[in-house]
Design a protein around this motif. Structure first.
Motif, mmCIF file in Angstrom:
data_model
loop_
_atom_site.group_PDB
_atom_site.id
_atom_site.type_symbol
_atom_site.label_atom_id
_atom_site.label_comp_id
_atom_site.label_asym_id
_atom_site.label_seq_id
_atom_site.Cartn_x
_atom_site.Cartn_y
_atom_site.Cartn_z
ATOM 1 N N TYR A 190 71.835 40.786 34.485
ATOM 2 C CA TYR A 190 70.721 40.089 35.121
ATOM 3 C C TYR A 190 69.489 40.079 34.225
ATOM 4 O O TYR A 190 68.741 39.094 34.191
ATOM 5 C CB TYR A 190 70.397 40.748 36.464
ATOM 6 N N LEU A 191 69.268 41.170 33.496
ATOM 7 C CA LEU A 191 68.145 41.206 32.547
ATOM 8 C C LEU A 191 68.323 40.178 31.437
ATOM 9 O O LEU A 191 67.361 39.492 31.043
ATOM 10 C CB LEU A 191 68.015 42.608 31.953
ATOM 11 N N THR A 218 66.972 38.702 37.493
ATOM 12 C CA THR A 218 66.627 40.038 37.973
ATOM 13 C C THR A 218 65.979 40.062 39.358
ATOM 14 O O THR A 218 66.330 40.927 40.173
ATOM 15 C CB THR A 218 65.703 40.734 36.948
ATOM 16 N N ALA A 261 62.766 46.371 35.329
ATOM 17 C CA ALA A 261 62.450 44.943 35.362
ATOM 18 C C ALA A 261 61.007 44.671 34.959
ATOM 19 O O ALA A 261 60.703 43.595 34.419
ATOM 20 C CB ALA A 261 62.707 44.384 36.757
#
Length: 271
Positions: free
Chosen positions: A66-67, A221, A246
């Motif tokens: 996701y990052l 994210t 995040a």
């Protein structure tokens, strides 16, 4: 009350406000190192045995993917928005097109429309074209959403360029491309950096479009962070650890570009 006393009161009040606004971030950071029992405790605990279980659990759920999606979408959107905003802002400031006010009003009016009003037709178009859950398409959408703000910011920076410099380079025979790239852009580079950073932050934090237009392959994210709150309860320690991770790219980007950001934002404050 003397001026010195007033100055001290303003300083104290400023620090109080800073601490009030910073405390939730500090508490999130602490909770990321707490065991889940301590983080979810009704009684706040300042003293605890630090652990990295929350960070391990976040990466065990695939946070690195996701990052990467967030970085890809944010950086791509920022590059596209900046490349399109430079000639647009130049045309609206130095080499003016007709009806500048109307063009500026149109640009900013696109930000007035709520995303909920356009997401359904956008969803249907992307579904028909088979472009849902595509990180490149999401980056282009982010660029389009942030382009009006980027153009407005850059126009204020371009207006600070002395027109005599532009006239001098035209007299010397510089073409349009050289005029922009070699003469004007170096003068407004801090402003470009400030606009790019704002665009990056807006893209990185975007939640609504990322939730509705992605499912797995292109999910970023912010929707991933929301997945830690479900019917089984709130996993506060893991959520705090994931939120800390995040927030790091934006904090690092702001720290690296802080000088350019301050100079860039001050450039547009004169007029």
């Amino acid at each position: 009350m003397t001026s010195r006393t007033k100055g001290n009161l303003v300083t104290v009040l400023t620090w109080v406000l800073v601490l009030v606004f910073f405390f939730p971030v500090f508490w999130m950071f602490l909770n990321g190192f707490k065991p889940e029992s301590d983080a979810s405790s009704v009684t706040p605990k300042l003293f605890f045995s630090p652990t990295l279980d929350g960070f391990r659990a976040a990466f065990d759920r695939g946070m690195q993917g996701y990052l990467i999606n967030s970085l890809t979408a944010s950086i791509t959107a920022t590059v596209i928005a900046v490349l399109l905003a430079i000639p647009a802002a130049y045309a609206l400031s130095i080499r003016r097109v007709k009806n500048v006010e109307g063009a500026l009003s149109f640009f900013i009016s696109t930000r007035f429309m709520p995303l909920a009003a356009v997401v359904l037709p956008l969803f249907m178009i992307l579904k028909t074209l088979g472009l849902l859950d595509n990180i490149n398409v999401l980056a282009v959408i982010y660029a389009g959403v942030n382009l009006p703000v980027t153009v407005w910011m850059m126009r204020s920076f371009f207006l600070e360029v002395p027109f005599e410099i532009v006239e001098a380079c035209r007299v010397d025979g510089a073409g349009l491309f050289r005029e922009i790239v070699r003469i004007v852009l170096p003068l407004v580079l801090p402003g470009v950096a400030a606009a790019a950073l704002i665009c990056f932050i807006f893209s990185w934090n975007e939640y609504f479009l990322a939730t509705l237009l992605t499912s797995s392959a292109a999910r970023t994210t912010p929707p991933f962070l929301g997945s830690f709150v479900d019917g089984r309860g709130q996993f506060l320690a893991v959520l705090s650890a994931a939120s800390t991770i995040a927030a790091l790219p934006v904090i690092v980007a702001g720290w690296v570009a802080q000088k350019q950001l301050v100079r860039g934002l001050s450039m547009g404050a004169i007029k």
